[in-house]
Scaffold this active site. Structure first.
Site, PDB file in Angstrom:
ATOM      1  N   TYR A  45       0.845  -1.193   0.000  1.00  0.00           N
ATOM      2  CA  TYR A  45       0.000   0.000   0.000  1.00  0.00           C
ATOM      3  C   TYR A  45       0.883   1.247   0.000  1.00  0.00           C
ATOM      4  O   TYR A  45       2.078   1.181   0.289  1.00  0.00           O
ATOM      5  CB  TYR A  45      -0.902   0.023   1.233  1.00  0.00           C
ATOM      6  N   SER A  46       0.283   2.392  -0.266  1.00  0.00           N
ATOM      7  CA  SER A  46       1.084   3.620  -0.257  1.00  0.00           C
ATOM      8  C   SER A  46       1.668   3.865   1.130  1.00  0.00           C
ATOM      9  O   SER A  46       2.773   4.392   1.251  1.00  0.00           O
ATOM     10  CB  SER A  46       0.255   4.821  -0.711  1.00  0.00           C
ATOM     11  N   GLU A  47       0.943   3.464   2.201  1.00  0.00           N
ATOM     12  CA  GLU A  47       1.490   3.516   3.553  1.00  0.00           C
ATOM     13  C   GLU A  47       0.927   2.389   4.415  1.00  0.00           C
ATOM     14  O   GLU A  47      -0.191   1.906   4.178  1.00  0.00           O
ATOM     15  CB  GLU A  47       1.183   4.852   4.248  1.00  0.00           C
ATOM     16  N   THR A  48       1.731   2.013   5.408  1.00  0.00           N
ATOM     17  CA  THR A  48       1.345   1.077   6.457  1.00  0.00           C
ATOM     18  C   THR A  48       1.757   1.714   7.777  1.00  0.00           C
ATOM     19  O   THR A  48       2.823   2.324   7.869  1.00  0.00           O
ATOM     20  CB  THR A  48       2.061  -0.277   6.286  1.00  0.00           C
ATOM     21  N   HIS A  77      -3.755  10.137   5.143  1.00  0.00           N
ATOM     22  CA  HIS A  77      -4.671   8.996   5.238  1.00  0.00           C
ATOM     23  C   HIS A  77      -4.217   7.962   6.263  1.00  0.00           C
ATOM     24  O   HIS A  77      -5.060   7.333   6.919  1.00  0.00           O
ATOM     25  CB  HIS A  77      -4.935   8.396   3.846  1.00  0.00           C
TER      26      HIS A  77
END
Length: 301
Positions: A45-48, A77
């Site tokens: 994902y774009s971030e975790t 987000h």
């Protein structure tokens, strides 16, 4: 083999499998920095986010944010989605969870207010941890090459393409139409040139069309960070909102800005922002969004 529980949520949406997906490791105690980075890369994902006990017991948690390639100091987000997940728990590291949380992050303290409908948590509002920081201008030609569009499509009447940040820097560029926005496609070689020219490890480009004075449609590309396109970018939206408010003629201004993103990806997202400007200076930016749970499980590490 140790395990860690995770939850995935879709952020800035009320529809599952829309918005921006986020993985939240709800108790990351014992997980090394190296393992965190590998887990973030595995999710893709774009971030975790990885939730840890706070250093200061007056705060709610320490939240670390990883893209597939690097840890970042702040992002929109991940904070909204992490707050949504933690807000549904009766307690966090032995402390009851209320309607307000404070996250310790590399960019500073992030204040969070949970959004509820009939006592049910539906999302969160966060405040940007840093004041607006405006950096170098970027040439329209370089922006156009990064996005594979014509230079004439990059507008400069309101502002030149420019770096701005309220915790994480982005190159902001206004373009002339939804058609041009839909046609944009990241050119990796041009992004590498942009990063080298501006001496940054990652060049993240936030393109937008101003449909109404305070309604925006946007796309964000960060291919050098293995994020070809992001469905919703709260930190970039906040930087843009703060910058547009700064450029507004009014010395004092309270305004609400809506950013729509992810439409071209089939993951429509809606980011709501409130900006307060006093004496010509933006004093406060808040980022709000709804969330919906998607998946849960455990990671072996």
């Amino acid at each position: 083999m140790p395990t860690a529980e995770y939850v995935t949520v879709d952020v800035f949406t009320s529809e599952r499998f829309s918005g921006n997906p986020l993985a939240v490791i709800t108790d990351a105690r014992g997980i090394s920095d190296e393992a965190m980075q590998k887990i973030a890369a595995e999710f893709g994902y774009s971030e975790t986010t990885f939730v840890l006990p706070p250093e200061d017991p007056e705060n709610s948690a320490c939240v670390r944010i990883f893209t597939p390639t690097v840890e970042v100091p702040f992002a929109g987000h991940p904070n909204v989605g992490t707050a949504y997940v933690l807000g549904q728990r009766p307690e966090l590291f032995g402390t009851p969870v209320g309607d307000r949380l404070r996250f310790e992050e590399l960019a500073g303290l992030v204040e969070v207010e949970l959004l509820r409908e009939e006592s049910r948590v539906i999302g969160a509002t966060i405040r940007a941890p840093r004041p607006l920081d405006v950096g170098d201008e970027v040439t329209p030609d370089l922006i156009a090459r990064c996005a594979s569009i014509e230079p004439a499509m990059v507008l400069t009447q309101t502002h030149a393409p420019i770096f701005a940040s309220v915790g994480l820097p982005f190159a902001l560029a206004e373009i002339d139409s939804l058609e041009a926005l839909g046609a944009a496609c990241p050119d990796l070689s041009a992004f590498r040139e942009a990063a080298g020219r501006h001496q940054v490890t990652d060049f993240s480009l936030f393109l937008y069309v101003r449909q109404e004075p305070w309604r925006v449609r946007a796309r964000m590309f960060a291919p050098l960070d293995n994020v070809m396109e992001d469905p919703a970018t709260g930190s970039a939206s906040a930087a843009l909102a703060a910058y547009l408010a700064t450029l507004a003629e009014e010395a004092d201004l309270d305004t609400h800005i809506t950013v729509e993103q992810g439409v071209e990806m089939g993951r429509a997202s809606v980011i709501e922002l409130d900006v307060r400007k006093q004496g010509g200076i933006v004093r406060d930016v808040s980022i709000s969004g709804r969330c919906v749970s998607a998946m849960r499980g455990a990671i072996d590490w």
